[in-house]
Design a protein around this motif. Structure first.
Motif, mmCIF file in Angstrom:
data_model
loop_
_atom_site.group_PDB
_atom_site.id
_atom_site.type_symbol
_atom_site.label_atom_id
_atom_site.label_comp_id
_atom_site.label_asym_id
_atom_site.label_seq_id
_atom_site.Cartn_x
_atom_site.Cartn_y
_atom_site.Cartn_z
ATOM 1 N N UNK A 99 9.038 -0.293 -7.622
ATOM 2 C CA UNK A 99 10.187 -1.571 -7.028
ATOM 3 C C UNK A 99 11.347 -0.607 -5.862
ATOM 4 N N UNK A 100 11.171 -2.209 -5.480
ATOM 5 C CA UNK A 100 12.345 -1.317 -4.183
ATOM 6 C C UNK A 100 13.714 -0.357 -4.443
ATOM 7 N N UNK A 101 14.289 -0.290 -5.752
ATOM 8 C CA UNK A 101 15.322 0.430 -5.471
ATOM 9 C C UNK A 101 13.891 1.433 -6.149
ATOM 10 N N UNK A 102 13.351 1.629 -6.733
ATOM 11 C CA UNK A 102 12.568 3.170 -7.020
ATOM 12 C C UNK A 102 11.922 3.283 -6.308
ATOM 13 N N UNK A 103 11.266 3.032 -4.937
ATOM 14 C CA UNK A 103 10.569 3.616 -3.879
ATOM 15 C C UNK A 103 11.752 3.869 -3.159
ATOM 16 N N UNK A 104 13.138 3.429 -2.814
ATOM 17 C CA UNK A 104 13.307 3.715 -1.676
ATOM 18 C C UNK A 104 14.560 5.455 -2.255
ATOM 19 N N UNK A 105 14.670 4.496 -3.269
ATOM 20 C CA UNK A 105 15.683 6.383 -4.035
ATOM 21 C C UNK A 105 14.615 7.552 -3.548
#
Ligand code: MIC
Ligand code: SF4
Length: 657
Positions: A99-105
């Motif tokens: 998920x974008x937010x997790x991978x971005x983090x």
């Protein structure tokens, strides 16, 4: 006077305006992110602006929302997105990578930087001191072209944390408590800045659970200061050098203050079907649970799944309850698998999903009819799980796992007492988040340098400039807190048309009235009428684009959610504020005429417009908009506006000021 952390970061990025609440400010954008269901429009709009290369420090394209392919459509979208990332210079995260937010983090989020994302939960890395805002797709496209992001300067609320969480109370309970107190519209026009002695008792993953779900309060963003926890977390991610110390001044002044005593919290749960329907778990104990899911961008990380795995060690999931773990990132699954936890959970009766948003938006794992589903997600809007009469509860991984073991909703403190040997697993991180990056393609490794458009990739819809005369029926009258899931649902059979506006429009507001799209198409224009907080929830600009495509000219509402309001301007729909009395007196089907010359009024800064209803009575409607928003509206939306600017000053698009 000292500064808040928000003011410090904003001052560093300010290119226009003043940091006065309510004033429009222009901000330099360091990073952008987009995902698969908003991303195709982002890149089509970027292409339409005629720019060759992404201008921000970093851009990342994720494929996370729709990773189960039912036919070629979403696979086409993903291939297009990979080709766009390669062509224009963005990182590409392959479908299934998370998920974008997790991978971005995990890979890119950096303290002190600004991040703009075409997803409403973009504020997640606020827990690491990043100033991150969710916005509509065209805002991302324009920012990638190098233009500032314009928004209203929010009020800054000091959320002062005191004490320390007791056993079995978690970060999820902190944000559920805030939702209980402030409601889903309590954060509109505000930044929630966390301070106080309680901050240092929370690790970064706990903080990001809180900042992620600050979106449900309607907040512009949420942010924590940085400290040894942030340094430690970045070190474990292998990015220690990106640490920057960020703190508010001791004498910083805030617009408001909320105090949360962490030590007084207990396990909480949001009942169906709104995230602010919060009660103590003990109040709903005993309700039979058919399904439990651990995952999403709120509580789907390694650190969220590990407690569940520990609680399940040597135990099994109740026979009438299905338990699914949908990790937030493939990195989380890989690390859990290497430590043997995936096998432990499987042995306990858990089904392991690929790392995707999936069930959060009704893509798989749709609950049975008349059943109860307990999820560690952030939203439980009616029908979002993929079935109309759903009953979705939101809670922490600990409450979810305890309930999966018991087969009914249970406070883990009570289950622990009953079982005698169940302990609060606490939060544990790996020494190093050391996993494969095979699914992350950097711009200089990209296999594509040209766009690949399959038959599912449509065109960006455009609108003509705003007319002088606006008249039409009240096509639909709605209540308070209408979500973007009502306007354009995100479930599997609908989500596959995100790149095809003609087809997607047929589903517009179907969750409120399934005759709407047909009626709107047949009508010669018309308006939507709504109560408070219209358009809360997602950033999906399709919720403005589709009504526009059907000929809707404007929305008359008592108040608007921030991102949706901006999307209405971006697609040329006039958002007018009406008093409660006016709202009460308008009926669906009434004829609405804006008496003034709308185009001239919008351009000249006119605030009050006269609305005549059924040629019988009149009321005042207010256009609360900046000069820039007015120019966008008059042009017929953002893309026509950017083009106008481009033609006007000969500058490289997008000049957006
Ligand atoms: C959501 O949680 O509602 C979504 C699906 O992530 C949306 C984005 C979208 O609709 O594509 C969001 O939060 O902005
Ligand atoms: Fe995905 Fe759900 Fe998070 Fe939206 S809220 S990004 S759908 S996991």
């Amino acid at each position: 006077m000292g500064q808040t952390l928000t003011e410090k970061i904003l001052e560093d990025h300010l290119v226009e305006g003043e940091l006065e609440p309510g004033e429009e400010i222009g901000l330099e954008v360091d990073q952008v992110l987009t995902q698969d269901t908003t991303g195709t429009m982002v890149w089509l709009q970027f292409e339409a602006m005629g720019i060759d290369e992404v201008q921000t420090e970093l851009a990342a394209q994720y494929c996370d929302h729709q990773t189960y392919q039912f036919d070629f459509k979403n696979t086409d979208d993903h291939r297009f997105l990979r080709s766009a990332a390669g062509t224009f210079g963005a990182h590409f995260s392959r479908p299934g990578n998370g998920i974008c937010h997790q991978v971005h983090k995990e890979h890119f989020a950096a303290p002190g930087k600004t991040l703009l994302g075409s997803d409403s939960h973009t504020p997640t890395p606020g827990g690491m001191g990043q100033f991150a805002i969710g916005a509509g797709g065209i805002d991302i496209a324009v920012a990638m072209g190098g233009a500032p992001y314009y928004t209203e300067m929010p009020e800054i609320v000091n959320v002062r944390l005191e004490g320390e969480l007791p056993a079995w109370a978690t970060a999820k309970d902190v944000i559920l408590e805030l939702l209980r107190r402030l409601t889903v519209k309590g954060g509109v026009g505000k930044v929630l800045e966390y301070t106080g002695p309680g901050v240092e008792t929370l690790t970064v993953p706990e903080r990001t659970t809180i900042t992620n779900m600050g979106t449900e309060l309607g907040a512009t963003t949420s942010i924590f200061p940085t400290d040894e926890h942030t340094r430690d977390y970045l070190g474990r991610l292998g990015r220690a050098e990106e640490y920057v110390e960020l703190q508010p001044d001791e004498d910083a002044e805030y617009d408001d203050e909320v105090v949360v005593d962490l030590s007084a919290l207990e396990p909480l749960i949001a009942e169906p079907s709104m995230p602010d329907n919060v009660v103590p778990v003990r109040e709903v104990e005993g309700i039979e649970v058919d399904q439990v899911i651990i995952g999403s961008c709120t509580n789907g990380a390694f650190e969220d799944i590990l407690p569940a795995a520990k609680m399940l060690e040597g135990r099994t999931v109740n026979q009438t309850t299905g338990m699914i773990v949908a990790p937030g990132s493939k990195q989380s699954s890989e690390l859990l698998a290497r430590e043997g936890w995936v096998a432990e959970m499987m042995a306990a009766g858990v089904n392991f999903s690929e790392a995707t948003c999936g069930a959060c938006i009704g893509n798989g794992h749709v609950p049975a009819s008349d059943s109860v589903s307990l999820r560690t997600f952030n939203r439980n809007f009616e029908g979002r799980s993929g079935i109309e009469d759903d009953a979705v509860y939101l809670c922490s991984p600990e409450v979810a796992t305890a309930s999966a073991i018991a087969g009914e909703i249970v406070d883990p403190r009570d289950l622990a007492e009953e079982l005698g040997d169940l302990e609060d697993p606490g939060l544990e991180m790996p020494e190093q988040f050391d996993a494969s990056t095979a699914d992350l393609i950097a711009p200089d490794e990209a296999p594509d340098d040209d766009l690949i458009k399959g038959p599912n990739i449509g065109d960006v819809p455009l609108k003509d400039p705003l007319e002088s005369e606006l008249e039409g029926p009240a096509l639909l009258k709605m209540g308070n807190n209408i979500t973007t899931d009502h306007i354009i649902p995100a479930t599997q059979e609908i989500l596959m048309y995100r790149s095809n506006i003609e087809r997607l429009s047929e589903f517009t507001l179907s969750r409120v009235d399934d005759t709407f799209a047909d009626r709107a198409k047949r009508s010669d224009g018309g308006f939507l009428v709504a109560g408070q907080n219209y358009g809360q929830g997602s950033s999906r600009e399709h919720a403005a684009m589709c009504p526009m495509h059907l000929g809707v000219e404007g929305v008359l509402a008592q108040s608007f959610a921030r991102i949706h309001r901006a999307n209405l301007f971006n697609f040329g729909l006039i958002p007018l504020l009406i008093e409660e009395e006016t709202y009460e007196n308008i009926d669906q089907g009434d004829d609405i005429e804006i008496v003034d010359d709308v185009n001239a009024g919008v351009r000249s800064g006119q605030k009050e417009f006269t609305v005549r209803v059924n040629d019988d009575w009149e009321a005042t409607a207010v256009l609360d908009a900046s000069e820039r928003e007015r120019a966008i509206l008059a042009a017929g939306g953002r893309l026509p506006y950017v083009r106008q600017q481009h033609e006007g000053d000969g500058a490289a698009a997008p000049s957006d000021d």
